[in-house]
Design an enzyme around this catalytic site. Sequence first.
Site, PDB file in Angstrom:
ATOM      1  N   THR A 249       3.479  -2.355   4.090  1.00  0.00           N
ATOM      2  CA  THR A 249       2.694  -2.170   2.858  1.00  0.00           C
ATOM      3  C   THR A 249       1.256  -1.744   3.107  1.00  0.00           C
ATOM      4  OG1 THR A 249       2.195  -4.550   2.917  1.00  0.00           O
ATOM      5  CG2 THR A 249       4.094  -3.860   1.597  1.00  0.00           C
ATOM      6  N   GLU A 250       0.928  -1.384   4.330  1.00  0.00           N
ATOM      7  CA  GLU A 250      -0.465  -1.083   4.686  1.00  0.00           C
ATOM      8  C   GLU A 250      -1.087  -0.002   3.806  1.00  0.00           C
ATOM      9  OE1 GLU A 250       1.315  -2.799   8.523  1.00  0.00           O
ATOM     10  OE2 GLU A 250       1.991  -1.624   6.812  1.00  0.00           O
TER      11      GLU A 250
END
Length: 258
Positions: A134-135
């Site tokens: 999810t960066e």
Amino acid sequence: MENVVLYEVSERVAYITLNRPDKRNALNDEIVEALHDAFRRAEADGQVKVVVLRAKGSVFCAGADLAYLQQLQKNNYEENLADSSRLKELFHKIYTLKKVVIAQIQGHAIAGGCGLVTVCDVAFAVPEAKFGYTEVKIGFIPAIVSLFLLRKIGEGRAKELLLSGRLIDAEEALSIGLVHRLVEADRLEAEVKAYAAQLCAQNSASSMELSKRIIAEIQERTLEQGLQYAAQMNAMARETEDCRRGIAAFLEKKTLEW
């Protein structure tokens, strides 16, 4: 203060346990260093044949710790490079460890937590677990894990996951090869233990080590280079004591206890 990573050995299996359940086992510099120490210890331990990475609490690992992320905002480039290099070294250590590493995933594995799953050799997960990189949703990039994920599931699938940052369920993680088995929560520990015991009893330690080494090193070679390297490793394996014992037992129709 309680250790952020626990280490214990039972029946030739080293159990490395993330122990920050109140923080969803989130990663910071302390836990990264403690993990690295634990994996080095397991690799050097002659009584250990297989390693299990697991976690306390309901979440396997939620990625980077919030306070840790805030601290990174104050770092300069050199400080951030040194910090990211420590994570790189941890992922590389797990991926190239001379012993098989099994991930026992009892809950969600997100961002850096999903990175840990990616670099393990085999992964067991509960059906309720969610996975994702999810960066990109916080303006960051899953840089280090991308190298390992490309190897594990291929460019097309890796690109979509890394660029979308979406969470996937355990069924999809299984279908793309990110995890290998789904097990109900009440059977997870027993299934992992049984699988680890099977590896210990039925497989040669040197054969598993050499197989991991070939997989890690052969992919960047040309076809001709790869075949030459494989032939060299084949010859090397034949000279091991394990190979001599294994072939002798096979020819004599004996069951070998490794």
